[in-house]
Each structure stands twice: as C-alpha cells, then as structure tokens.
Design an enzyme around this catalytic site. Structure first.
Site, mmCIF file in Angstrom:
data_model
loop_
_atom_site.group_PDB
_atom_site.id
_atom_site.type_symbol
_atom_site.label_atom_id
_atom_site.label_comp_id
_atom_site.label_asym_id
_atom_site.label_seq_id
_atom_site.Cartn_x
_atom_site.Cartn_y
_atom_site.Cartn_z
ATOM 1 N N ARG A 171 -10.458 -11.493 1.918
ATOM 2 C CA ARG A 171 -11.274 -12.575 1.366
ATOM 3 C C ARG A 171 -10.532 -13.914 1.414
ATOM 4 O O ARG A 171 -11.160 -14.970 1.480
ATOM 5 C CB ARG A 171 -11.712 -12.210 -0.059
ATOM 6 N N ASP A 176 -2.950 -7.554 -1.733
ATOM 7 C CA ASP A 176 -3.676 -6.632 -0.850
ATOM 8 C C ASP A 176 -5.162 -7.004 -0.734
ATOM 9 O O ASP A 176 -5.874 -6.474 0.107
ATOM 10 C CB ASP A 176 -3.509 -5.196 -1.364
ATOM 11 N N LYS A 216 0.836 -1.200 0.000
ATOM 12 C CA LYS A 216 0.000 0.000 0.000
ATOM 13 C C LYS A 216 0.872 1.252 0.000
ATOM 14 O O LYS A 216 2.005 1.205 0.472
ATOM 15 C CB LYS A 216 -0.854 0.021 1.282
ATOM 16 N N ASP A 220 -7.515 -3.160 10.690
ATOM 17 C CA ASP A 220 -7.998 -4.197 9.777
ATOM 18 C C ASP A 220 -8.428 -5.479 10.523
ATOM 19 O O ASP A 220 -8.799 -6.464 9.905
ATOM 20 C CB ASP A 220 -6.924 -4.505 8.728
HETATM 21 N N1 BES Z 1 -8.154 -3.702 4.486
HETATM 22 C C1 BES Z 1 -8.287 -3.299 3.150
HETATM 23 C C2 BES Z 1 -9.566 -2.527 2.876
HETATM 24 C C3 BES Z 1 -9.597 -1.100 3.356
HETATM 25 C C4 BES Z 1 -8.912 -0.120 2.673
HETATM 26 C C5 BES Z 1 -10.361 -0.758 4.430
HETATM 27 C C6 BES Z 1 -8.988 1.184 3.096
HETATM 28 C C7 BES Z 1 -10.455 0.566 4.841
HETATM 29 C C8 BES Z 1 -9.754 1.531 4.178
HETATM 30 C C9 BES Z 1 -8.311 -4.518 2.223
HETATM 31 O O1 BES Z 1 -7.530 -5.568 2.637
HETATM 32 C C10 BES Z 1 -7.783 -4.064 0.912
HETATM 33 O O2 BES Z 1 -6.645 -3.701 0.851
HETATM 34 N N2 BES Z 1 -8.620 -4.102 -0.112
HETATM 35 C C11 BES Z 1 -8.243 -3.687 -1.408
HETATM 36 C C12 BES Z 1 -8.808 -4.669 -2.403
HETATM 37 C C13 BES Z 1 -8.316 -4.458 -3.814
HETATM 38 C C14 BES Z 1 -6.845 -4.778 -3.890
HETATM 39 C C15 BES Z 1 -9.110 -5.346 -4.733
HETATM 40 C C16 BES Z 1 -8.805 -2.285 -1.646
HETATM 41 O O3 BES Z 1 -9.934 -2.018 -1.229
HETATM 42 O O4 BES Z 1 -8.102 -1.463 -2.218
HETATM 43 ZN ZN ZN Z 2 -7.195 -5.751 4.619
HETATM 44 MN MN MN Z 3 -5.534 -5.385 1.958
#
Ligand code: BES
Ligand code: ZN
Ligand code: MN
Length: 496
Positions: free
Chosen positions: A353, A349, A279, A290
C-alpha cells in the site's frame, strides 16, 4: 504451437490425435458418433465396458482404431450432456492437452470446441481452447540452464474443429484473442517465476523498455532522484533498506486517439522479506511473486497492443525490494506521501500500500477515465477467498460490475468486497493522518480502505490477487492472472 480452425470430417483426418467428447450416461458427441460409425461401434463398446464414464476430466486414449486414418482417438469426458459449464469445458480441454502431451503426437484435431456452453459463443470457445492449450504447454524459464524452455514440445499443430454456425471472421477473432491473451499471460508467468535475484526492479524496467520497442509503446522510467523530487516518500521508505535501485515505470499504449486513458497500476515488489517487521522464513521464497501485479500490467499491455484495441491504456508500475538493513524503515517512522498525507508505518511488511499510494497519486496527472490497481496485497485476502477469486474493491459500483463480468468471461473471477467508511477508523493513529495497518480484523478491506484515500479523484478499483497470482506446493508457479480479466475489461471498454 500453431492453431487453426478447419471443418474436418473424421473419415478424412490423418491427424496424430483425434479428440472427441463423450458424456455421462454413455452418450456420444456428434464427432464421437461419427468415429463410432466409422469404426464398427468401437466407441460404444468402450463406453459399455466402463473404461471411461464421461465424467468431466475422464479420458481414454485409443490407438490404431480400424476404420479411421488418425493414429489415435482420444475420448474426453464433458460431463452431463446439455449442461456443459465453462469450468467443465476448460477441464475437458485441459485433460485433453495433458493426455496428448504424454504421447508423441505432433498434430491434433480437437472437436471439443463444438460443445455448447452457456453464455459462450463460438468465438469465446475458441479463445478458451487456445488459452488452455497454451497453459498446459507452458514451461517456466530456467535461467542458467543449457536446455532452454523452448525444447521438447512435440505437439506443434492444433486444429480446432469449429463450433456450428460460427462465421470465419468470428473464428479468426477467437483464435487471435486467445493467442494474444496467452502471450500476455506467458509474459506475466515468466516474470513471476523468475528468481528474485534476476527479476529485480531494473529487470522489470528493462522488460518494459523491450516491450515498448517491440509493440510501439511509449515508456518512461523514473529513477530514485526523480521520485524524491516528486515527493514519493512512502515508496522510497519501502525501498531504502535495499541495495537494488527502485524504478517507477510508465508505459503508454495509444490506440484510442483523444479518448481519456484507462490506467493499470501494478504492485512491483520484486522480493518482500517484510523489512524490519520480517516475515517467518517458511515459504518466504514465494515472496518473489510479490511483483505479479506489475507482471500482469506488462502482460496486459502486450495483449492490448497485439489486439490493437481502440483505447488508450497507461501502465504504471512502482517497483522496488522490501529488505531489512541499517537504513531500512523502522516501525513507528512517519513519512509524507506524494499526496501530502502523512503515514505512520507501524508494520514494514504492509509495504504494498505504501508504494501503491504514491503511484495512485502520480496517476492523477493522466486524468484517467478509470484506474485499476492490481496487487498481491494481503494474506487476509487469501484467507477470505482462497485461490479461486481475486478480491475486488471499488469506489464506483458500475466499474466493479464491469470487472466482475470480465472475470466471468475470462474465467478469471473476482468477488466484490466492501470498502465502507465504517472500516476507516481502523487506520486511525494519534501521530499522523493514518497508520499503514488496520489490526487483525478485515485485513484485505482495511488495506483497500488505505488505498481509497489516495484514489478519490477518479473512478478506481483495486484487485487483491494475493491468492490467485500463483500456486504454491508441488504445482508452484505463476498463473498469469488476472491478464484475462483485465483484457476482457478493456475489450468491453473498447466496445463502448
Ligand atoms: N505481499 C504480502 C501479502 C501476501 C502474503 C501475499 C502472503 C500472498 C501471501 C504483503 O506485503 C504483506 O506482507 N501483507 C501483510 C499485511 C499486514 C502486515 C497488515 C499480510 O498480509 O500479512
Ligand atoms: Zn508484499
Ligand atoms: Mn509485505
């Protein structure tokens, strides 16, 4: 803080702070009217002066009014008379408790609980009042600091003057429910707010064990070797870049005899760097939150146990860290999940899931009546719903409706989103049964569609709490959501 209810006429009340409601258009609540009569129309005079307009959230602290024994009288705006919404009621209480906290008051008599709010009975009004008082007085844990979080709170005794025509039993139930939910929310807030070097998967496992001991729950913690044996390879693919050992926590509350259990499955990523698909660094600290799905499961189990609900509830928590290192999963790796379905991990990331799918498969063994997973799953859900509503997805409309209704009751709302098959092609790949990302469009939905493939054998719902579990910026902190929603869902199930 100690809560009680008591019919206390203002003329006899020696409290440090008497809290009464006023309305727009210079209108007084019954309690404000009583104080007004005792004080030679002091409140009418103040309303006329325009120093308080009665709008929701307005307030005015008056001191040493001639004619009452209370040290202070706090006027709080409840908005338009005859249409107090739950939101306005909660805002008024929140204003009140903030104003009280700014004084040296040790006791308060709160008359706002006499407001009439559509859809809420006296019991409900008390529950929300307790929850707001606890929310305002909440202090995050401060590991390493000499001053503990318990210090300072001056306000210790809160008396709610009960809403009209509510019997003593209902009043006691309202307080009890509010206190039990507040305890669960505070546990969820504490775990969320702790730094990620302290709140590790082992820490969550330890917390579950402590909770099990104090609340008579059964706890099982699976270690990495057992997970490998079970074939939880998508979970382990997330964990393998971290020095922290993954844990798989199962908590069982047995209050329902032979009833089929309800399972709550919580995402427990104690820090999400994104892994090799790392990230950006701005605000990455917030990825300590998280694990808020996991925290809400622990909090809700504590609440359910305190309320002794006649139900069986199972908490399932897959927990690990998502870190990049030489052993970390690469984009393009293919793993076989516990269900036997293969997954091409195109983005490390999208890890939530991957741990949840194995947890959903594991949960089949309990033959659950319903399964609800709770996860800070997608940034896309934050884009769609902001911080107001959690995203709700389900393979059974009646289950979704129950959860929506519970969210309204708890003022911890969710919004129903689709998981139609039409979205499934976005998860197609040439190399495995599915890929773990669905492209730029409908990110919250394709994440839910991924999970749906592992939840076909039972009624299932998914709550994406990415926007609701914590606040950022100057108010940074965990909210304790959706403990309120989940508790009300379970209360509803217990009544069935
Ligand atoms: N934990 C994050 C989701 C998240 C991001 C929650 C920002 C709150 C604020 C999750 O694991 C994640 O990184 N999701 C990605 C998925 C994507 C790579 C398909 C996202 O939402 O960018
Ligand atoms: Zn996450
Ligand atoms: Mn993630």
């Amino acid at each position: 803080m100690e809560f009680s209810t008591k019919v206390l006429p203002p003329e006899k009340d020696k409290t440090d702070c008497l809290v009464v409601g006023v309305y727009e258009g210079k209108k007084l609540s019954a309690a404000a009217k009583a104080v007004d009569d005792l004080t030679n129309k002091a409140i009418t005079a103040v309303m006329r002066s325009g120093d308080i307009n009665g709008k929701t959230g307005s307030s005015l602290m008056l001191r040493k009014l001639e004619g009452v024994l209370a040290q202070r009288v706090l006027l709080v705006g409840l908005g338009k008379q005859d249409e107090t919404t739950l939101k306005a009621y909660r805002e008024a209480l929140s204003t009140a408790f903030k104003a009280i906290a700014a004084t040296q008051s040790a006791s308060a008599s709160v008359h706002l609980t006499q407001a009439s709010v559509a859809g809420m009975d006296g019991e409900d009004l008390l529950e929300h009042a307790v929850l707001i008082a606890e929310e305002i007085s909440y202090k995050p844990p401060r590991p390493g600091m000499k001053t503990s979080k318990e210090e300072a709170a001056t306000l210790t005794k809160v008396t709610f003057v009960p809403p009209a025509e509510t019997d003593a039993k209902a009043l006691a139930r309202g307080l009890l429910r509010g206190v039990a939910i507040a305890h669960g929310q505070n546990l969820a807030r504490d775990l969320g707010n702790l730094p990620p070097n302290i709140c590790t998967p082992s820490y969550l496992a330890q917390t579950a064990k402590t909770l099990a001991r104090s609340h008579k729950l059964k706890v099982t913690v699976l270690e990495e070797a057992q997970m490998r044996k079970l074939g939880m390879n998508t979970l382990l693919a997330v964990s393998q870049g971290s020095r922290q050992a993954p844990k798989f926590i199962v908590l069982e509350y047995n209050g329902g005899g032979k009833k089929k259990p309800i399972a709550l499955v919580g995402k427990g990523i104690t820090f999400d760097t994104g892994g090799i698909s790392i990230k950006p660094s701005s605000e990455m600290d917030e990825m300590k939150y998280d694990m808020c799905g996991a925290a809400s499961v622990l909090g809700t189990l504590q609440t359910v146990a305190e309320l002794k609900l006649p139900l069986n509830v199972i908490g399932v928590i897959p927990t690990c860290e998502n870190m990049p290192d030489g052993q970390a999963t690469r984009p393009g790796d293919i793993v076989t999940s516990m269900s036997g379905q293969t997954v091409e991990i195109l983005n490390t990331d999208a890890e939530g899931r991957l741990i949840l799918c194995d947890a959903l498969t594991y949960t089949e063994r309990f033959k659950p009546d319903a399964v609800v997973d709770i996860a800070t799953l997608t940034g896309a859900c934050v884009v769609a719903l902001g911080s107001v509503a959690s995203g709700l997805f389900s393979n059974q409309d009646s289950l979704a409706d129950e959860l929506l209704e519970a969210g309204v009751k708890a003022h911890d709302r969710a919004w129903h989103m689709p998981i139609w098959d039409d979205y499934q092609p976005q998860l197609k790949t040439n190399f495995a049964d599915m890929q773990n990302i669905g492209g730029r469009m409908a990110g919250a939905i394709t994440a839910a569609c991924f999970l749906a493939r592992f939840a076909e054998s039972y009624p299932w719902a998914h709550l994406d709490i990415a926007g609701t579990a914590w606040k950022g910026g100057s108010e940074k902190g965990a909210t304790g959501r959706p403990v309120g929603l989940l508790t009300h869902f379970l209360i509803g199930r217990a009544a069935k």
